[in-house]
Design an enzyme around this catalytic site. Structure first.
Site, PDB file in Angstrom:
ATOM      1  N   ASP A  71      11.333  73.347  37.639  1.00 21.87           N
ATOM      2  CA  ASP A  71      12.305  72.387  38.335  1.00 21.87           C
ATOM      3  C   ASP A  71      13.639  73.079  39.553  1.00 21.87           C
ATOM      4  OD1 ASP A  71      14.468  70.070  38.392  1.00 21.87           O
ATOM      5  OD2 ASP A  71      14.627  70.517  36.504  1.00 21.87           O
ATOM      6  N   GLY A  83      11.202  64.951  44.308  1.00 23.94           N
ATOM      7  CA  GLY A  83      10.847  64.401  45.281  1.00 23.94           C
ATOM      8  C   GLY A  83      10.968  64.739  47.151  1.00 23.94           C
ATOM      9  N   ASP A 140      16.677  61.608  37.931  1.00 23.14           N
ATOM     10  CA  ASP A 140      15.977  61.106  36.935  1.00 23.14           C
ATOM     11  C   ASP A 140      15.838  59.843  36.347  1.00 23.14           C
ATOM     12  OD1 ASP A 140      16.110  64.336  36.645  1.00 23.14           O
ATOM     13  OD2 ASP A 140      17.553  64.597  35.426  1.00 23.14           O
TER      14      ASP A 140
HETATM   15  C1  GLA Z   1      16.842  68.276  36.269  1.00 24.73           C
HETATM   16  C2  GLA Z   1      14.950  67.351  35.141  1.00 24.73           C
HETATM   17  C3  GLA Z   1      14.732  67.142  34.119  1.00 24.73           C
HETATM   18  C4  GLA Z   1      15.876  67.739  33.373  1.00 24.73           C
HETATM   19  C5  GLA Z   1      16.975  68.307  33.237  1.00 24.73           C
HETATM   20  C6  GLA Z   1      17.067  69.726  32.580  1.00 24.73           C
HETATM   21  O1  GLA Z   1      17.320  67.688  36.012  1.00 24.73           O
HETATM   22  O2  GLA Z   1      15.024  66.415  36.595  1.00 24.73           O
HETATM   23  O3  GLA Z   1      14.180  66.511  33.684  1.00 24.73           O
HETATM   24  O4  GLA Z   1      14.885  69.108  33.218  1.00 24.73           O
HETATM   25  O5  GLA Z   1      17.136  68.641  34.643  1.00 24.73           O
HETATM   26  O6  GLA Z   1      18.536  70.742  32.632  1.00 24.73           O
END
Ligand code: GLA
Length: 706
Positions: free
Chosen positions: A446, A488, A509
């Site tokens: 991430d 994205g 998210d």
């Molecule tokens: C981001 C991601 C989420 C999750 C959080 C965890 O917001 O997009 O899906 O993994 O981090 O902190």
């Protein structure tokens, strides 16, 4: 004429008087404090001289702000004071007291202090509680669209449309709306595009207000669609044995292999496999295959499962090769949408337990993914440690593997994760090796704090950290599915596969609201060409069941029909199906939504071709994807707030002739159709069908209906 029209008869149901003069836009959109001031001051008589609205407003020249009497002012509820987060909107979000782009609400040069700025398409549902007698507004395209934009405003009262404006255009004349609400329970305000797409469709409900009945005790509230309607879908698992998707799996020769054959039926089940590649072993009681692939290549493995009720057979395709993972979109569970940072070892073990005992594993769900918040500090050698909530990650992985399931983990290419835990920057190979030693099977990587490291958002900078970890995973000695998460940026769907990603998040998210889910899901059109076996678009995790981002949980705020839309879309999109709820609290409906074998077969179809939109007509859409057996999976969607018909035209689908139509959610044949199939689809609801050229279905006894 319906009762609302009747009440409004004797005059126009809505008028189209000119709304003031062109003037300078001097006023910035009201700040929160400013708005509060206006709201406090208005009922006390800040209104200008004059009057005007029918039924009690003092007279004012057309287009001027009407000044209510003190008594009427006390009964006035401005639309902008409702919770506008309930407004379903295709672009931006509804704004209180200003335009969708947060400018003063301005129609033909006239600035309106009150109102709601929206954008087509939008729908705001108001539960009137029987407490309102009138709705009034001036509507039009905000001047911020200049002479662009074209919209239609509609007002629906208790299911009946009582107002539909002409197409209103940017710079054009606004129209007045004045609707009798006496005794009404529900008001729906919609804005549709004027037939030329939604670009520039900045729509103002200026001066929009409800006049409450004298002495009203309850107050109207913005709300979501009523959730009472339960879609009719098939549920339950037949006693006879059956084998389910995924029917293809892949691994790298020489690395640990694990696959749990998804099968249902009355216990005890016994499994047999013919032609299993050497060095793989099937446990005939559990259906779990373990071992190591000796060589590259594709092997067709006939599988049978036998129960006291009979025997079922299918073929499992095993692909041996470099990076041959995620042959179909990964199915499993992820901790984030349920537990957030409150995830711990016990919750992950419980998820694995319930994955099996609920029957989800028997329907193909395999991954148990720990998201953020497992990380501790690094030791003296720089090796990542778990935090106190995860006392022994290797033991946890062993536990998950013992059930034939796989364990996923999470990190960031930056120094910190999104939740501010230790991440992988400059420790990539060490981390990959540690994951491999623990027995990890999937990594969600991430972007988060890498934002501070990246020089910019050029393609090179966006790809760089993902290539670094790709190499580390290639060298770690274990198969680890690689999930890219960077929301994205840089159109990741166009290059995610080139950095060796098995799937990549295409969006920010997800949230358990219609606007979030539908905005993301329907926004995937066009990405389908980039998905295929081994590399998938990921529109984020599922939001059905008890969710909450932890530790407090709540039932998803999606209505049952919206949940059907969610899973129908994700199945058509060939999206990873990562459940984000508490598996210990699965109700019957949630379980039925997650385990419909025919719907899951679409998601897991081995051809791996994702759906795109083939037709759209206002708030209805038709999406389709071809399936490996020659059939077409077709979704009929109603994004509107009222039931409507949706038609799949053969011409749009590129097919001809007589087609056998099957309803997958109900698991039943509907009939044979030539040219088109039309169905009633509930508000925010969906149907998922297969269409099969009738000649490929000998023996079907269905009759043709027009
Ligand atoms: C981001 C991601 C989420 C999750 C959080 C965890 O917001 O997009 O899906 O993994 O981090 O902190």
């Amino acid at each position: 004429m319906n009762r609302h029209q009747a009440r409004n008869a004797g005059g126009r149901r809505w008028s189209s008087a000119p709304q003031g003069h062109k003037g300078r836009r001097w006023q910035r959109c009201a700040s929160a404090a400013g708005l509060l001031l206006i709201l406090l001051c208005l009922p006390a008589g800040c209104a200008r001289e004059g009057g005007g609205w029918l039924g009690g407003w003092r007279h004012a020249p057309k287009g001027e702000v009407a000044a209510p009497s003190a008594e009427l002012a006390a009964r006035t509820l401005y639309l902008q004071t409702l919770d506008l987060s309930f407004c379903d909107q295709q672009w931006g979000s509804a704004q209180a007291g200003c335009s969708v782009e947060k400018n003063p609400l301005t129609l033909q040069g006239k600035v309106h202090e009150h109102g709601v700025g929206t954008h087509a398409y939008s729908a705001l549902i108001v539960d009137l509680k029987g407490a309102a007698e009138r709705f009034q507004a001036v509507v039009g395209v905000d001047d911020e669209s200049a002479d662009k934009g074209s919209v239609v405003f509609a007002v629906v009262v208790d299911g009946e449309e009582v107002v539909r404006t002409d197409v209103l255009r940017g710079g054009g004349e606004p129209q007045e709306i004045n609707v009798d609400l006496a005794g009404a329970r529900q008001l729906i305000l919609t804005v549709e595009d004027g037939g030329d797409g939604i670009d520039h469709d900045h729509a103002d409900w200026a001066n929009a207000r409800l006049v409450l009945v004298p002495g009203a005790v309850e107050r109207p509230l913005a709300t979501r669609l009523a959730a009472e309607r339960m879609p009719l879908i098939a549920s339950g698992t037949p006693r006879a044995p059956a084998l389910h998707a995924p029917r293809v799996t892949g691994a790298t020769p020489g690395r640990p292999f694990l696959f749990r054959i998804p099968a249902t039926g009355e216990a005890p089940l016994r499994f047999e496999a013919a032609n299993l590649p050497p060095d793989l072993t099937l446990d005939s009681d559990t259906g779990i295959i373990t071992g190591t692939l000796a060589a590259e290549g594709t092997t067709a493995v006939p599988i049978t499962v036998t129960s006291p009720c009979g025997t079922a057979g299918s073929t499992l395709t095993i692909v041996g090769g470099h990076r041959a993972l995620a042959q179909t979109p990964p199915m499993g569970w992820n901790s984030w949408n349920v537990w957030g940072t409150a995830v711990d070892d016990a919750k992950v073990r419980a998820a694995a337990d319930y994955m099996v005992s609920s029957g989800l594993a028997s329907h193909g769900y395999q991954y148990i993914n720990i998201d953020d918040a497992w990380e501790g500090q690094r030791d003296a050698e720089g090796r990542i440690q778990t935090n106190e909530k995860f006392p022994d990650m290797k033991a946890l992985a062993d536990y998950v593997h013992s059930k034939g399931l796989k364990l996923g983990i999470y990190s960031s290419p930056g120094p910190k994760t999104c939740a501010d835990y230790e991440a992988s920057y400059q420790h990539e190979q060490l981390d990959a090796n540690t994951y491999a030693e623990w027995g990890i099977d999937l990594l969600k990587y991430d972007w988060c704090s890498y934002e501070k490291i990246a020089a910019d958002h050029s393609l090179e900078e966006l790809r760089k950290p993902y290539l670094v970890m790709r190499e580390a995973l290639d060298n770690c000695g274990r198969d680890i599915v690689y999930s890219l998460c960077q929301y994205g940026m840089g159109n990741v769907w166009e290059w995610g596969a080139t950095v060796g990603g098995n799937y990549w998040r295409t969006t920010g998210d997800i949230w358990d609201s219609w606007s979030s889910m539908a905005g993301i899901g329907f926004g995937q059109n066009g990405h389908e060409v980039h998905a295929g076996p081994g590399h998938w678009n990921d529109p984020d995790m599922l939001v059905v069941g008890q969710v909450g981002w932890g530790p407090e949980l709540h039932a998803t705020r999606l209505t049952p029909d919206e949940q059907i839309t969610h899973i129908t879309l994700w199945s058509l999109l060939a999206a990873p199906l990562l459940i984000g709820c508490d598996l210990s609290q699965l109700d019957d409906f949630t379980l039925a939504v997650l385990t419909n074998t025919e719907v899951l077969e679409v998601n897991q179809d081995p051809l791996g071709k994702a759906a795109g939109r083939v037709a759209g007509n206002g708030r209805t859409e038709v999406w389709a994807r071809p399936l490996a057996d020659g059939a077409l999976a077709v979704g009929l969607f109603n994004r509107g707030v009222q039931e409507t018909t949706v038609t799949a035209e053969w011409e749009d689908l590129g097919i001809k002739g007589c087609q056998a139509v099957r309803d997958l959610w109900r698991r039943r044949d509907i009939g044979h159709y030539d040219n088109a199939y039309t169905a009633h689809v509930p508000p925010h609801g969906a149907m998922l069908l297969t269409l099969r050229a009738a000649s490929t279905q000998p023996g079907s006894a269905e009759t043709t209906t027009p």
